[in-house]
Design an enzyme around this catalytic site. Structure first.
Site, PDB file in Angstrom:
ATOM      1  N   ALA A 187      41.582  29.026  39.042  1.00 15.05           N
ATOM      2  CA  ALA A 187      40.997  29.658  40.218  1.00 15.05           C
ATOM      3  C   ALA A 187      40.399  28.542  41.065  1.00 15.05           C
ATOM      4  O   ALA A 187      39.882  27.559  40.523  1.00 15.05           O
ATOM      5  CB  ALA A 187      39.905  30.620  39.783  1.00 15.05           C
ATOM      6  N   HIS A 209      36.056  22.877  29.890  1.00 17.10           N
ATOM      7  CA  HIS A 209      35.653  22.282  31.174  1.00 17.10           C
ATOM      8  C   HIS A 209      34.663  21.147  30.944  1.00 17.10           C
ATOM      9  O   HIS A 209      33.852  21.191  30.018  1.00 17.10           O
ATOM     10  CB  HIS A 209      34.970  23.339  32.059  1.00 17.10           C
ATOM     11  CG  HIS A 209      35.845  24.513  32.371  1.00 17.10           C
ATOM     12  ND1 HIS A 209      35.903  25.620  31.558  1.00 17.10           N
ATOM     13  CD2 HIS A 209      36.699  24.739  33.395  1.00 17.10           C
ATOM     14  CE1 HIS A 209      36.760  26.488  32.086  1.00 17.10           C
ATOM     15  NE2 HIS A 209      37.260  25.981  33.194  1.00 17.10           N
ATOM     16  N   TYR A 227      32.132  20.649  32.739  1.00 11.28           N
ATOM     17  CA  TYR A 227      30.760  21.142  32.942  1.00 11.28           C
ATOM     18  C   TYR A 227      30.185  21.814  31.698  1.00 11.28           C
ATOM     19  O   TYR A 227      28.981  21.996  31.585  1.00 11.28           O
ATOM     20  CB  TYR A 227      30.668  22.081  34.165  1.00 11.28           C
ATOM     21  CG  TYR A 227      31.449  23.367  34.047  1.00 11.28           C
ATOM     22  CD1 TYR A 227      31.022  24.413  33.231  1.00 11.28           C
ATOM     23  CD2 TYR A 227      32.617  23.553  34.773  1.00 11.28           C
ATOM     24  CE1 TYR A 227      31.731  25.587  33.122  1.00 11.28           C
ATOM     25  CE2 TYR A 227      33.344  24.725  34.676  1.00 11.28           C
ATOM     26  CZ  TYR A 227      32.888  25.736  33.849  1.00 11.28           C
ATOM     27  OH  TYR A 227      33.616  26.886  33.739  1.00 11.28           O
ATOM     28  N   GLU A 228      31.059  22.161  30.745  1.00 10.02           N
ATOM     29  CA  GLU A 228      30.551  22.759  29.498  1.00 10.02           C
ATOM     30  C   GLU A 228      29.979  21.693  28.574  1.00 10.02           C
ATOM     31  O   GLU A 228      29.353  22.011  27.574  1.00 10.02           O
ATOM     32  CB  GLU A 228      31.685  23.488  28.763  1.00 10.02           C
ATOM     33  CG  GLU A 228      32.168  24.743  29.461  1.00 10.02           C
ATOM     34  CD  GLU A 228      33.349  25.362  28.725  1.00 10.02           C
ATOM     35  OE1 GLU A 228      33.120  26.229  27.878  1.00 10.02           O
ATOM     36  OE2 GLU A 228      34.493  24.954  28.998  1.00 10.02           O
ATOM     37  N   HIS A 262      37.471  37.672  25.062  1.00 12.30           N
ATOM     38  CA  HIS A 262      38.607  37.535  24.148  1.00 12.30           C
ATOM     39  C   HIS A 262      39.238  36.154  24.250  1.00 12.30           C
ATOM     40  O   HIS A 262      40.167  35.853  23.524  1.00 12.30           O
ATOM     41  CB  HIS A 262      39.640  38.615  24.425  1.00 12.30           C
ATOM     42  CG  HIS A 262      40.331  38.449  25.740  1.00 12.30           C
ATOM     43  ND1 HIS A 262      39.736  38.825  26.912  1.00 12.30           N
ATOM     44  CD2 HIS A 262      41.526  37.934  26.068  1.00 12.30           C
ATOM     45  CE1 HIS A 262      40.565  38.534  27.912  1.00 12.30           C
ATOM     46  NE2 HIS A 262      41.651  37.988  27.429  1.00 12.30           N
ATOM     47  N   SER A 306      40.720  31.127  34.047  1.00  9.35           N
ATOM     48  CA  SER A 306      39.716  32.166  33.793  1.00  9.35           C
ATOM     49  C   SER A 306      40.243  33.544  34.206  1.00  9.35           C
ATOM     50  O   SER A 306      40.759  33.700  35.310  1.00  9.35           O
ATOM     51  CB  SER A 306      38.450  31.907  34.628  1.00  9.35           C
ATOM     52  OG  SER A 306      38.050  30.588  34.479  1.00  9.35           O
ATOM     53  N   HIS A 353      30.395  33.619  40.643  1.00  7.35           N
ATOM     54  CA  HIS A 353      31.428  33.636  39.597  1.00  7.35           C
ATOM     55  C   HIS A 353      32.070  35.027  39.447  1.00  7.35           C
ATOM     56  O   HIS A 353      33.262  35.145  39.162  1.00  7.35           O
ATOM     57  CB  HIS A 353      30.807  33.170  38.276  1.00  7.35           C
ATOM     58  CG  HIS A 353      31.807  32.996  37.177  1.00  7.35           C
ATOM     59  ND1 HIS A 353      32.911  32.175  37.306  1.00  7.35           N
ATOM     60  CD2 HIS A 353      31.906  33.548  35.931  1.00  7.35           C
ATOM     61  CE1 HIS A 353      33.627  32.219  36.192  1.00  7.35           C
ATOM     62  NE2 HIS A 353      33.043  33.047  35.344  1.00  7.35           N
ATOM     63  N   ASN A 396      38.052  32.571  46.590  1.00  4.89           N
ATOM     64  CA  ASN A 396      36.961  32.628  47.595  1.00  4.89           C
ATOM     65  C   ASN A 396      37.251  31.589  48.659  1.00  4.89           C
ATOM     66  O   ASN A 396      38.045  30.670  48.430  1.00  4.89           O
ATOM     67  CB  ASN A 396      35.601  32.332  46.929  1.00  4.89           C
ATOM     68  CG  ASN A 396      35.593  30.990  46.228  1.00  4.89           C
ATOM     69  OD1 ASN A 396      36.146  30.840  45.132  1.00  4.89           O
ATOM     70  ND2 ASN A 396      34.978  30.008  46.848  1.00  4.89           N
ATOM     71  N   MET A 439      37.235  23.418  39.268  1.00  6.00           N
ATOM     72  CA  MET A 439      36.513  22.618  38.266  1.00  6.00           C
ATOM     73  C   MET A 439      37.354  22.349  37.013  1.00  6.00           C
ATOM     74  O   MET A 439      36.806  22.154  35.921  1.00  6.00           O
ATOM     75  CB  MET A 439      35.220  23.339  37.867  1.00  6.00           C
ATOM     76  CG  MET A 439      34.315  23.654  39.043  1.00  6.00           C
ATOM     77  SD  MET A 439      32.917  24.663  38.545  1.00  6.00           S
ATOM     78  CE  MET A 439      32.294  25.214  40.145  1.00  6.00           C
ATOM     79  N   SER A 440      38.663  22.351  37.148  1.00  3.41           N
ATOM     80  CA  SER A 440      39.486  22.197  35.937  1.00  3.41           C
ATOM     81  C   SER A 440      40.816  21.530  36.240  1.00  3.41           C
ATOM     82  O   SER A 440      41.004  20.950  37.302  1.00  3.41           O
ATOM     83  CB  SER A 440      39.734  23.582  35.317  1.00  3.41           C
ATOM     84  OG  SER A 440      40.561  24.351  36.152  1.00  3.41           O
TER      85      SER A 440
END
Ligand code: HPA
Length: 296
Positions: A123, A93, A95-96, A71, A40, A264, A250, A226-227
């Site tokens: 990240a 992902h 979660y999508e 983009h 990301s 986020h 973070n 998460m990836s």
């Protein structure tokens, strides 16, 4: 005859992968040996490539379409120091709502295009107490937490054309590429914020509770995101060498008295701050990926 059991309906068949690969081969003269999955906010990793050719995911047959804004959502072919590469700007992902078959679909296309090394960036939240926001963690190993619960991209019939039924994962991240990457980062002046560690994947989309974060720390995780793990697993299954970089955006709360709350926007802001140096590291590592392929 080697008969495979019927594929589950959410699963892609060899013919699906083949169709997409053949389509891309007709559209481009690039024959990439290195693929880069941009995390990301890290779409600019493709900036240094020359002779670029870009395809929107929505225009590529069978390709999953990104739900992310902006983009991202493009496959970019290009050349870096004589190495033909392909970059994914935007990835998929769990979660999508994508099946892991769709999440990892591009990796098998890369394999069929001739890719031998995969570079993944992402990240993550820092769990190791020594980590600081902005650190770049070279991924040494991972924990596939969704995989433990059966959310695993290799569940279902195994296709031997890609790899073996029971792949070894004890060397998922190439030791040689990891060592070279630390050297490259140090030469770029990033020595003070390059780390190595264990990345844990969770499905998300929520960030961790404090009890969950404490559990992950006990399990030996240095960071959580998460990836990445499904793509790396599929890449390793089909024999690719893998380099993973995780930007610590973070610090994960491990303490009930801590007031800061992760969001986020913070993740994207830190990605922006380190995007250029990550681009330089990845750019320099690309030629090393091919050198190590050639001497392997
Ligand atoms: N947890 C999970 N995923 C993340 C985090 C986090 O703290 N930061 C960036 N991606």
């Amino acid at each position: 005859m080697n008969r495979l059991p019927p594929a589950p309906s959410n699963c892609c068949s060899f013919e699906d992968y083949k169709l997409t690969t053949d389509w891309l081969k007709k559209q481009t003269r690039h024959r990439p040996t290195v693929a880069v999955i941009c995390g990301s906010g890290l779409g600019l990793l493709a900036d240094r490539a020359t002779d670029k050719q870009t395809f929107r995911y929505q225009d590529i047959p069978n390709f999953p379409v990104s739900t992310v804004q902006g983009h991202e959502g493009c496959l970019v072919f290009g050349t870096i120091e004589e190495t033909s590469c392909v970059f994914m700007q935007g990835h998929f992902h769990l979660y999508e709502g994508y099946s892991l078959c769709k999440v990892t679909f591009p990796v098998r296309i890369f394999k069929l295009l001739g890719v031998e090394a995969l570079v993944v960036t992402n990240a993550s939240g820092g769990i190791c107490p020594d980590f600081k926001v902005g650190d770049i963690m070279v991924i040494k190993d991972h924990i596939n937490l969704p995989g433990f619960a059966g959310q695993h991209p290799l569940c279902g019939p195994n296709d031997d054309r890609f790899g073996t039924r029971f792949p070894c994962m004890s060397d998922a991240y190439s030791k040689e590429l990891r060592r070279q990457c630390v050297d490259v980062g140090t030469a770029l002046g990033c020595g003070s914020f390059i780390r190595e560690g264990v990345y844990c994947m969770v499905s998300g989309p929520n960030f961790e509770t404090i009890a969950e974060a404490r559990m992950l720390q006990i399990l030996g995780c240095d960071s959580v995101g998460m990836s990445t793990v499904p793509e790396v697993t599929v890449a390793k299954h089909c024999g690719m060498r893998v380099l993973g970089l995780s930007l610590i955006t973070n610090k994960v709360s491990l303490d009930y008295s801590r007031e800061e709350k992760v969001n986020h926007e913070e993740v994207l802001q830190i990605s922006k701050m380190r995007a250029e140096v990550i681009r330089e590291m990845v750019t320099r590592m690309i030629s090393r990926c091919t050198q190590s392929i050639n001497t392997h």
